[in-house]
Scaffold this active site. Structure first.
Site, PDB file in Angstrom:
ATOM      1  CB  THR A  39      -0.909   0.023   1.252  1.00  0.00           C
ATOM      2  OG1 THR A  39      -1.408   1.346   1.458  1.00  0.00           O
ATOM      3  CG2 THR A  39      -0.175  -0.406   2.514  1.00  0.00           C
ATOM      4  CE  LYS A  66      -2.297  -4.326   4.040  1.00  0.00           C
ATOM      5  NZ  LYS A  66      -2.677  -5.335   3.047  1.00  0.00           N
ATOM      6  CD  GLU A  81      -2.082   5.120   4.928  1.00  0.00           C
ATOM      7  OE1 GLU A  81      -1.655   5.117   6.082  1.00  0.00           O
ATOM      8  OE2 GLU A  81      -2.559   6.126   4.380  1.00  0.00           O
ATOM      9  CE1 TYR A  83      -4.094  -1.729   5.858  1.00  0.00           C
ATOM     10  CE2 TYR A  83      -3.013   0.310   5.187  1.00  0.00           C
ATOM     11  CZ  TYR A  83      -3.650  -0.876   4.863  1.00  0.00           C
ATOM     12  OH  TYR A  83      -3.841  -1.202   3.539  1.00  0.00           O
TER      13      TYR A  83
HETATM   14  P1  NAP Z   1     -11.622  -4.415   2.112  1.00  0.00           P
HETATM   15  O1  NAP Z   1     -12.780  -4.083   1.248  1.00  0.00           O
HETATM   16  O2  NAP Z   1     -11.563  -3.911   3.510  1.00  0.00           O
HETATM   17  O3  NAP Z   1     -11.499  -6.023   2.130  1.00  0.00           O
HETATM   18  C1  NAP Z   1     -10.674  -6.687   3.045  1.00  0.00           C
HETATM   19  C2  NAP Z   1     -10.952  -8.166   2.961  1.00  0.00           C
HETATM   20  O4  NAP Z   1     -10.114  -8.854   3.916  1.00  0.00           O
HETATM   21  C3  NAP Z   1     -12.389  -8.569   3.300  1.00  0.00           C
HETATM   22  O5  NAP Z   1     -12.756  -9.646   2.473  1.00  0.00           O
HETATM   23  C4  NAP Z   1     -12.282  -9.040   4.744  1.00  0.00           C
HETATM   24  O6  NAP Z   1     -13.285  -9.949   5.132  1.00  0.00           O
HETATM   25  C5  NAP Z   1     -10.945  -9.746   4.675  1.00  0.00           C
HETATM   26  N1  NAP Z   1     -10.318  -9.961   5.984  1.00  0.00           N
HETATM   27  C6  NAP Z   1     -10.108  -9.075   6.969  1.00  0.00           C
HETATM   28  N2  NAP Z   1      -9.481  -9.658   8.012  1.00  0.00           N
HETATM   29  C7  NAP Z   1      -9.304 -10.957   7.670  1.00  0.00           C
HETATM   30  C8  NAP Z   1      -8.744 -12.076   8.314  1.00  0.00           C
HETATM   31  N3  NAP Z   1      -8.219 -11.986   9.546  1.00  0.00           N
HETATM   32  N4  NAP Z   1      -8.736 -13.269   7.683  1.00  0.00           N
HETATM   33  C9  NAP Z   1      -9.277 -13.394   6.432  1.00  0.00           C
HETATM   34  N5  NAP Z   1      -9.844 -12.370   5.776  1.00  0.00           N
HETATM   35  C10 NAP Z   1      -9.852 -11.158   6.385  1.00  0.00           C
HETATM   36  O7  NAP Z   1     -10.251  -3.957   1.415  1.00  0.00           O
HETATM   37  P2  NAP Z   1      -9.956  -3.626  -0.117  1.00  0.00           P
HETATM   38  O8  NAP Z   1     -10.168  -2.179  -0.339  1.00  0.00           O
HETATM   39  O9  NAP Z   1     -10.628  -4.612  -0.977  1.00  0.00           O
HETATM   40  O10 NAP Z   1      -8.385  -3.849  -0.147  1.00  0.00           O
HETATM   41  C11 NAP Z   1      -7.835  -5.139  -0.440  1.00  0.00           C
HETATM   42  C12 NAP Z   1      -6.418  -5.200   0.098  1.00  0.00           C
HETATM   43  O11 NAP Z   1      -5.626  -4.186  -0.511  1.00  0.00           O
HETATM   44  C13 NAP Z   1      -6.286  -4.980   1.593  1.00  0.00           C
HETATM   45  O12 NAP Z   1      -5.224  -5.794   2.035  1.00  0.00           O
HETATM   46  C14 NAP Z   1      -5.902  -3.521   1.717  1.00  0.00           C
HETATM   47  O13 NAP Z   1      -5.180  -3.308   2.917  1.00  0.00           O
HETATM   48  C15 NAP Z   1      -5.044  -3.342   0.484  1.00  0.00           C
HETATM   49  N6  NAP Z   1      -5.022  -2.013  -0.119  1.00  0.00           N
HETATM   50  C16 NAP Z   1      -6.177  -1.384  -0.424  1.00  0.00           C
HETATM   51  C17 NAP Z   1      -6.138  -0.157  -1.060  1.00  0.00           C
HETATM   52  C18 NAP Z   1      -7.398   0.586  -1.424  1.00  0.00           C
HETATM   53  O14 NAP Z   1      -7.321   1.787  -1.688  1.00  0.00           O
HETATM   54  N7  NAP Z   1      -8.554  -0.091  -1.482  1.00  0.00           N
HETATM   55  C19 NAP Z   1      -4.893   0.415  -1.394  1.00  0.00           C
HETATM   56  C20 NAP Z   1      -3.726  -0.292  -1.082  1.00  0.00           C
HETATM   57  C21 NAP Z   1      -3.801  -1.508  -0.470  1.00  0.00           C
HETATM   58  P3  NAP Z   1     -14.740  -9.419   5.653  1.00  0.00           P
HETATM   59  O15 NAP Z   1     -15.515  -9.086   4.404  1.00  0.00           O
HETATM   60  O16 NAP Z   1     -15.244 -10.593   6.384  1.00  0.00           O
HETATM   61  O17 NAP Z   1     -14.476  -8.222   6.508  1.00  0.00           O
HETATM   62  N1  GDD Z   2     -12.371   7.338   6.575  1.00  0.00           N
HETATM   63  C1  GDD Z   2     -12.469   8.660   6.716  1.00  0.00           C
HETATM   64  N2  GDD Z   2     -13.592   9.187   7.262  1.00  0.00           N
HETATM   65  N3  GDD Z   2     -11.435   9.422   6.291  1.00  0.00           N
HETATM   66  C2  GDD Z   2     -11.570  10.767   6.408  1.00  0.00           C
HETATM   67  C3  GDD Z   2     -12.705  11.368   6.943  1.00  0.00           C
HETATM   68  C4  GDD Z   2     -13.767  10.538   7.407  1.00  0.00           C
HETATM   69  O1  GDD Z   2     -14.791  11.004   7.916  1.00  0.00           O
HETATM   70  N4  GDD Z   2     -12.539  12.710   6.895  1.00  0.00           N
HETATM   71  C5  GDD Z   2     -11.351  12.935   6.360  1.00  0.00           C
HETATM   72  N5  GDD Z   2     -10.747  11.769   6.067  1.00  0.00           N
HETATM   73  C6  GDD Z   2      -9.389  11.620   5.522  1.00  0.00           C
HETATM   74  C7  GDD Z   2      -8.502  10.672   6.329  1.00  0.00           C
HETATM   75  O2  GDD Z   2      -7.981  11.348   7.471  1.00  0.00           O
HETATM   76  C8  GDD Z   2      -7.441  10.313   5.288  1.00  0.00           C
HETATM   77  O3  GDD Z   2      -6.415  11.291   5.296  1.00  0.00           O
HETATM   78  C9  GDD Z   2      -8.206  10.392   3.953  1.00  0.00           C
HETATM   79  O4  GDD Z   2      -9.460  11.017   4.235  1.00  0.00           O
HETATM   80  C10 GDD Z   2      -8.477   9.039   3.304  1.00  0.00           C
HETATM   81  O5  GDD Z   2      -9.054   8.193   4.278  1.00  0.00           O
HETATM   82  P1  GDD Z   2      -9.648   6.741   3.899  1.00  0.00           P
HETATM   83  O6  GDD Z   2     -10.643   6.881   2.801  1.00  0.00           O
HETATM   84  O7  GDD Z   2     -10.090   6.111   5.187  1.00  0.00           O
HETATM   85  O8  GDD Z   2      -8.417   5.970   3.262  1.00  0.00           O
HETATM   86  P2  GDD Z   2      -6.870   5.879   3.682  1.00  0.00           P
HETATM   87  O9  GDD Z   2      -6.112   6.699   2.671  1.00  0.00           O
HETATM   88  O10 GDD Z   2      -6.664   6.163   5.097  1.00  0.00           O
HETATM   89  O11 GDD Z   2      -6.583   4.335   3.454  1.00  0.00           O
HETATM   90  C11 GDD Z   2      -7.025   3.652   2.282  1.00  0.00           C
HETATM   91  O12 GDD Z   2      -6.038   3.718   1.280  1.00  0.00           O
HETATM   92  C12 GDD Z   2      -4.806   3.060   1.601  1.00  0.00           C
HETATM   93  C13 GDD Z   2      -3.857   3.263   0.398  1.00  0.00           C
HETATM   94  O13 GDD Z   2      -3.262   4.511   0.468  1.00  0.00           O
HETATM   95  C14 GDD Z   2      -7.337   2.200   2.686  1.00  0.00           C
HETATM   96  O14 GDD Z   2      -7.953   1.554   1.611  1.00  0.00           O
HETATM   97  C15 GDD Z   2      -6.068   1.445   3.033  1.00  0.00           C
HETATM   98  O15 GDD Z   2      -6.379   0.053   3.233  1.00  0.00           O
HETATM   99  C16 GDD Z   2      -5.076   1.588   1.861  1.00  0.00           C
HETATM  100  O16 GDD Z   2      -3.871   0.917   2.148  1.00  0.00           O
END
Ligand code: NAP
Ligand code: GDD
Length: 360
Positions: free
Chosen positions: A133, A161, A135, A157
């Site tokens: 990520t 990672k 992050e 987190y």
């Molecule tokens: P998400 O919607 O939160 O999905 C996470 C998945 O992991 C869900 O299926 C969840 O199951 C499962 N999970 C959580 N804890 C687990 C455990 N202990 N054992 C088995 N399964 C578990 O996340 P996403 O947005 O699809 O992201 C997918 C991956 O990419 C994550 O690893 C995230 O950290 C990473 N990532 C995401 C982003 C982004 O912007 N979306 C960016 C960079 C990296 P439940 O449905 O049961 O909760």
């Molecule tokens: N969730 C949330 N809720 N975020 C908020 C809010 C709120 O009400 N208001 C402001 N934010 C700001 C957070 O402080 C953060 O700086 C930004 O919005 C994005 O927050 P999220 O959408 O929660 O995502 P993230 O960037 O912290 O994390 C996501 O992206 C990562 C990749 O850069 C997640 O998907 C992570 O799993 C992933 O690794």
């Protein structure tokens, strides 16, 4: 022979899109779902309910990344060609509340899968993708960030990672496993979890427009993110595992917007112009004007408030990626623009709210 893939986190946003992509490519897809007291398969029910796929080319198994014996058994039975490790506790703010659990899942979970590959002697057969990520970079301000940029993880987190990122590289070097990290920047969609900021905004605005709520409360409006579409990003995951050798890849759009800009873009889609006044916790977002007759009553109304509750103990202020390497070597580039993404999400959530509250 059809390729066999195992997806952890298949019930999540990315897992659901990746399952669709791999099935369309002819794969046999196995997914790990957690036991839950409520149904947690909404994002993949449409796949599972397809009788041509159910238990023929699409299989679901109970499992959890904190359960080594379960992981070893599943991998030994499935013997996948490709593992996509997408499972994680993925909410950065929540990771401050449950840091030990996050370390167990997001860090040691990856180690458990790698060990299973090694214990089962699958080093030559099984390729593994790790959901790394942006992050990891924390507040590194040498923007845009690429594969050479330094990591400064800024949350439990991100620290978990970071362990996964390095253990992948270690097992690649030590045991010659095809272990690749995708360093993905934020990616969103109508399937995004409802507490991530983009989806919280699109649902929150839909509720205000339908008169269900007066206001939306948010945290740090100054944060800047490089937002792409999840569909494009799962395609990058697949390309990463098809590459001739295992490497680490930044996947990003290269463009960035603040939370404030995301709000303005959403409201513009429905004909409203949003303005801001005040500073910090006293900042307010209000409707300056409306081109849409249905929303004229909102003109002058304060619809966005800032609440301390949604700030993090430490936040990442700005993330912008440079995916040149993936463009050149994987021939990957995002298809959806920021504008397409906003349009798709707000349209989806307006329809979802209408269906949920107003249609019988
Ligand atoms: P998400 O919607 O939160 O999905 C996470 C998945 O992991 C869900 O299926 C969840 O199951 C499962 N999970 C959580 N804890 C687990 C455990 N202990 N054992 C088995 N399964 C578990 O996340 P996403 O947005 O699809 O992201 C997918 C991956 O990419 C994550 O690893 C995230 O950290 C990473 N990532 C995401 C982003 C982004 O912007 N979306 C960016 C960079 C990296 P439940 O449905 O049961 O909760
Ligand atoms: N969730 C949330 N809720 N975020 C908020 C809010 C709120 O009400 N208001 C402001 N934010 C700001 C957070 O402080 C953060 O700086 C930004 O919005 C994005 O927050 P999220 O959408 O929660 O995502 P993230 O960037 O912290 O994390 C996501 O992206 C990562 C990749 O850069 C997640 O998907 C992570 O799993 C992933 O690794």
């Amino acid at each position: 022979m059809k390729k066999i893939a195992l997806i952890t986190g298949i019930t999540g946003q990315d897992g659901s899109y990746l399952a669709e992509l791999l099935l369309n490519k002819g794969y046999v897809v196995h997914g790990v779902k957690r036991r839950s007291s409520m149904f947690n398969t909404q994002r993949i029910d449409h796949i599972f309910e397809n009788l041509k796929l159910q238990n023929k080319r699409f299989f679901l198994h109970f499992g959890d990344l904190i359960d080594s014996s379960n992981i070893i058994r599943l991998i030994s039975e499935i013997r996948p060609n490709e593992i996509y490790n997408l499972a994680a506790m993925s909410h950065v703010k929540v990771s401050f509340e449950i840091p030990e659990y996050v370390a167990n899942t997001d860090a040691i979970g990856t180690l458990r899968i790698l060990e299973a590959i090694r214990i089962l002697g699958l080093e030559k057969k099984t390729r593994i993708y790790q959901a790394s990520t942006s992050e990891l970079y924390g507040n590194n301000m040498q923007i845009p960030l690429n594969e050479e940029s330094q990591f400064y993880p800024n949350s439990p987190y991100a620290v978990a990672k970071l362990y996964s990122y390095w253990i992948m590289i270690n097992y690649r070097k030590a045991y010659n496993i095809f272990a690749a990290n995708g360093i993905l920047f934020n990616h969103e969609s109508p399937r995004r979890g409802e507490t991530f900021v983009t989806r919280k905004i699109t649902i929150g605005i839909a509720k205000i427009l339908y008169g269900l709520n007066d206001k939306l409360y948010l945290g740090n409006l100054d944060a800047v993110r490089d937002w792409g579409h999840a569909k494009d990003y799962v395609d990058a995951m697949w390309r990463i595992l098809q590459h001739k050798n295992p490497q680490d890849w930044v996947i990003a759009t290269g463009l960035s917007y603040s939370i404030r800009e995301f709000l303005i873009a959403c409201l513009k889609k429905v004909g409203l112009i949003l303005g801001f006044r005040g500073k910090g916790l006293n900042e307010i977002g209000y409707v300056i004007s409306s081109k849409n007759e249905n929303y004229k009553h909102l003109v002058g109304k304060e619809i966005i408030n800032v609440s301390e509750k949604y700030f993090r103990p430490s936040d990442v202020n700005k993330l912008v990626g440079d995916a040149s390497k993936a463009r050149q070597k994987l021939d990957w580039k995002p298809k959806s623009s920021f504008d397409d993404l906003v349009e798709e999400m707000i349209t989806h959530d307006m329809q979802m709210i209408e269906k949920k509250y107003f249609k019988k």
